[in-house]
Design a protein around this motif. Structure first.
Motif, short mmCIF file in Angstrom:
data_model
loop_
_atom_site.label_atom_id
_atom_site.label_comp_id
_atom_site.label_asym_id
_atom_site.label_seq_id
_atom_site.Cartn_x
_atom_site.Cartn_y
_atom_site.Cartn_z
N ILE A 167 0.83 -1.22 0.00
CA ILE A 167 0.00 0.00 0.00
C ILE A 167 0.86 1.26 0.00
O ILE A 167 0.43 2.32 -0.45
CB ILE A 167 -0.96 0.00 1.21
N SER A 168 2.09 1.15 0.52
CA SER A 168 2.98 2.31 0.55
C SER A 168 3.61 2.60 -0.81
O SER A 168 4.14 3.68 -1.03
CB SER A 168 4.08 2.09 1.59
N GLN A 169 3.52 1.64 -1.73
CA GLN A 169 4.20 1.78 -3.01
C GLN A 169 3.26 1.85 -4.21
O GLN A 169 3.70 2.05 -5.33
CB GLN A 169 5.18 0.62 -3.22
N ASN A 170 1.94 1.65 -3.98
CA ASN A 170 1.02 1.55 -5.11
C ASN A 170 -0.24 2.39 -4.89
O ASN A 170 -0.54 2.83 -3.78
CB ASN A 170 0.61 0.09 -5.32
N SER A 171 -0.97 2.59 -5.97
CA SER A 171 -2.24 3.31 -5.90
C SER A 171 -3.31 2.41 -5.30
O SER A 171 -3.13 1.20 -5.16
CB SER A 171 -2.67 3.74 -7.31
N ALA A 172 -4.43 3.02 -4.96
CA ALA A 172 -5.53 2.26 -4.37
C ALA A 172 -6.04 1.20 -5.36
O ALA A 172 -6.35 0.07 -4.96
CB ALA A 172 -6.67 3.21 -3.98
N SER A 173 -6.12 1.56 -6.63
CA SER A 173 -6.61 0.60 -7.64
C SER A 173 -5.69 -0.59 -7.74
O SER A 173 -6.15 -1.76 -7.77
CB SER A 173 -6.72 1.30 -9.00
N ASP A 174 -4.38 -0.34 -7.80
CA ASP A 174 -3.42 -1.45 -7.91
C ASP A 174 -3.45 -2.31 -6.66
O ASP A 174 -3.38 -3.54 -6.74
CB ASP A 174 -2.00 -0.90 -8.12
#
Length: 770
Positions: A251-258
């Protein structure tokens, strides 16, 4: 040999004799039973064998040794040379001669010793062979246990039941559990290897699923408690640890969708994992752990993530992402409802958009665009709810509550919605199909539902409908009636009774016009002027200001003739001419061409003055026509400053002043032979008109509030002040939201008129006076 005393017989002879005695005893006993059954007709019952002789200890030991050796051979998978019939008979005899304890305890000891050896072999296995070795030993143990169970079936059925022991097969499983699976050097190693395989599979490696399935199945068969305590609980803890670390990192490295795509994939993997090699009972527990770590703990962060959260998805109508969010969040119920969080964000976002829309000053100047924007906003979110949220009713409720909140922030919303209907009824629906018309009306009624002041909408709608009916501007009477039917369905007959009365007046006016034509000899002309009259019932139509004017003599003569004819048929009625809403067709001659002009009654009165003079001042026109100042200025502005400038004004300008002079424009030209001079006016009400409408609405509300109070008090007889206020508000919500202070004033009015009274000892308690 049967006459030889038993004590003299050799051991071998003694055994044969015992068998013969057994067989003979059985035969005799069976015959006796048959005789008894045939002679006394009693129920056929097979009773246990009766033996006159007992098995001694030595013989029992030898018999057990035979069984022990056989069991040992079975464990070595070398049972092909054994006589299972003989082994069964030996076990049978031991139980029969009261050596069941010896047989049962010996069996337990034999299996225990065997499995201790098995455990030692498994411990020596290499890591890559450990699970395969355990599987092999388990499969062999199950096969051996089945064969031993078959040999000792009689003991299972009699001794085990009588002594409340554990059955042979189940006892073998328990021993396997204690000596193998829970062996300290096997138990921990087994758990670590299983968890390691699952970890590797989660990391993308291929693992021997069938082998893992056999091992987990073994644990389940040993007992549910073994599976849960020795594997399931540590497995769930390891799962929680794994997903807690992975989710925090992802979650710290990606968007909500990803992130949600990744979470969805992980949840599907865990579901497949259960299907392939875990017990079905693990499914809800594993799902709960995975959903808690992947979704529940990150819901708020995902939903509110900047540039990719729920709001961004709504802004861009990313249906697939919203669908995924809905599917994931609805799995979470604790500590906060997942869908409740999405609804909260949707509500806040819709309210912010709606509030911005209804407070837009530029948009407020364009009533039709204002309503179109509202409808477009609702269409957008309805589409999202339908396509992404599965038409969830709770989301529709949230949407409706949000719209109700901001639509009522603008007090002119009732007026604007009525103007939108008016625009479409006059010209907006000419080229649309019935289905499209119905769809537009449905959407308008949807906005109407949000209004708290429905009576204000009714007031405006009645005014606009009156203009359409009297001016013949409505696209279709069927469409008008369809709209009224929808409003009746929403608010009841009382709400639309006056609107329906307006249509009834139009029909009766047409009949009256026909009657007048016949009375006049087939023509409605009076001294060259053709008259068409609509007779309106005062209670049905909008209340008009008594703004009559001085009609030209020839027109006044027509009115007198019609009034005389009408009162002959309807004696006792009173006709009041509403000159402010009439219209007239004039034939005008200019320098170059003749035209037919449609004008208002006020404009007609002004133009006919110019038949005798070419120039008139504002004061001359005012004195001759007696038209109210505001209406006179609007009429003159339309004639001298509008599109069709039949009059010219001095000095020139867009506004009319009381010092202006007006001239007949003989040089006026127009391409059309027939044209209409519209009255210049704002589509919306000005502030003065708005205040007047508000006062009318407030006056109309007073009897409705009083009626509600009387209805409630008549049924309750006594009621406390706050309870009465709440009940009155609840009853009137369908039409408008009454203010508590207004209700209080109406209560005081009813007390003064002796409909109610206060209790002497409690002034907040009211009583109904019959």
């Amino acid at each position: 040999s049967d006459k030889t005393p038993l004590h003299r017989a050799s051991p071998g002879a003694r055994r044969h004799l015992a068998r013969a005695s057994l067989l003979l005893g059985a035969s005799v006993h069976f015959d006796r039973q048959l005789m008894a059954a045939s002679s006394h007709k009693q129920k056929f019952v097979i009773q246990p064998f009766r033996h006159a002789s007992q098995m001694d200890e030595d013989y029992a030991n030898k018999t057990w040794q035979t069984l022990h050796d056989a069991i040992h051979e079975i464990h070595k998978q070398n049972a092909s040379g054994l006589s299972f019939e003989e082994l069964y008979r030996n076990a049978y005899n031991m139980v029969l001669h009261k050596f069941g304890d010896k047989l049962y305890n010996g069996l337990v000891e034999t299996i225990t010793l065997h499995l201790q050896g098995v455990a030692a072999e498994i411990q020596l296995a290499q890591d890559d062979e450990f699970l395969a070795q355990l599987k092999d030993k388990w499969d062999k143990h199950k096969l051996s246990s089945i064969m031993i169970r078959d040999i000792l079936m009689y003991m299972d059925r009699t001794y085990v039941v009588a002594q409340k022991k554990i059955a042979v097969y189940e006892r073998g499983l328990l021993i396997f559990r204690d000596e193998v699976c829970r062996n300290p050097r096997i138990k921990d190693r087994l758990l670590l290897m299983l968890l390691d395989l699952i970890q590797r599979e989660r990391s993308g490696e291929m693992i021997p699923r069938s082998l893992v399935k056999t091992i987990t199945g073994m644990l389940v068969e040993l007992s549910r408690e073994v599976y849960q305590k020795d594997f399931e609980q540590p497995f769930l803890q390891a799962t929680a640890t794994f997903y807690a670390a992975e989710s925090n990192e992802y979650i710290s490295q990606n968007s909500a969708s990803d992130y949600m795509r990744k979470a969805e994939q992980r949840l599907m993997e865990e579901q497949e994992r259960v299907k392939h090699y875990l017990d079905q009972g693990t499914d809800p527990k594993l799902k709960e752990v995975a959903e808690r770590e992947l979704i529940a703990k990150h819901m708020r962060a995902l939903a509110e993530m900047e540039h990719s959260g729920i709001v961004t998805m709504l802004e861009n109508e990313r249906i697939s992402d919203l669908t995924r969010a809905y599917d994931l969040f609805r799995r979470v119920k604790q500590p906060q409802d997942g869908l409740g969080m999405i609804r909260e964000i949707v509500s806040s976002y819709v309210k912010s958009l709606g509030q911005k829309l209804v407070t837009d000053e530029e948009l407020s100047k364009q009533p039709v665009s204002y309503v179109e924007k509202l409808l477009a906003l609702r269409d957008k979110f309805s589409r999202v709810i339908e396509q992404a949220f599965g038409s969830d009713k709770q989301f529709y409720n949230t949407l409706n509550q949000s719209f109700e909140y901001f639509v009522n922030l603008n007090q002119r919303s009732p007026e604007y919605i009525s103007l939108f209907v008016d625009e479409n009824m006059r010209k907006g629906m000419r080229s649309t199909s019935e289905e499209e018309v119905e769809h537009i009306l449905e959407k308008v009624v949807m906005l109407f539902r949000y209004l708290q002041e429905k009576d204000v909408f009714e007031k405006y709608y009645k005014q606009h409908l009156a203009k359409r009916l009297l001016g013949g501007r409505s696209v279709s009477d069927d469409v008008e009636r369809s709209m009224i039917t929808k409003l009746k369905h929403e608010c009841g007959y009382q709400f639309t009774s006056k609107l329906e009365g307006m249509f009834m007046d139009m029909k009766m006016s047409a009949d009256m016009q026909q009657s007048f034509r016949q009375a006049m000899g087939g023509s409605c002309k009076v001294e060259g002027v053709e008259l068409a009259v609509h007779v309106l019932t005062t209670g049905f139509w909008p209340t008009q200001n008594n703004s009559s004017c001085q009609l030209p003599p020839q027109v006044l003569r027509c009115c007198e003739v019609f009034k005389e004819h009408y009162l002959k048929q309807h004696s006792g009625r009173r006709l009041t001419w509403q000159t402010n809403i009439g219209n007239c067709d004039l034939k005008a001659t200019f320098s170059t061409r003749k035209h037919e002009i449609n004008v208002s009654t006020y404009q007609m009165c002004i133009l006919l003055l110019f038949n005798t003079v070419d120039t008139l001042s504002y004061s001359d026109i005012s004195d001759a026509t007696k038209i109210p100042v505001a209406e006179l200025k609007r009429a003159l502005q339309s004639l001298a400053c509008g599109k069709f400038r039949i009059l010219s004004k001095e000095p020139k300008g867009r506004d009319v002043d009381e010092t202006d002079n007006f001239h007949f424009n003989a040089e006026f030209t127009c391409k059309q032979l027939r044209f209409k001079v519209g009255t210049i006016s704002a589509q919306r009400e000005n502030e003065t008109e708005k205040q007047e409408t508000r006062q009318k609405v407030d006056e109309d509300r007073k009897p409705q509030i009083e009626a509600a109070i009387v209805r409630i008090m008549k049924s309750r007889k006594e009621m406390e002040h706050n309870a009465l206020i709440a009940e009155v508000t609840n009853q009137l919500l369908a039409r408008f939201m009454p203010h508590p202070n207004v209700i209080k004033k109406r209560i005081e009015s009813l007390i003064e008129r002796e409909f109610l009274e206060r209790e002497k000892n409690n002034w907040r308690m009211y009583k109904y006076l019959a």
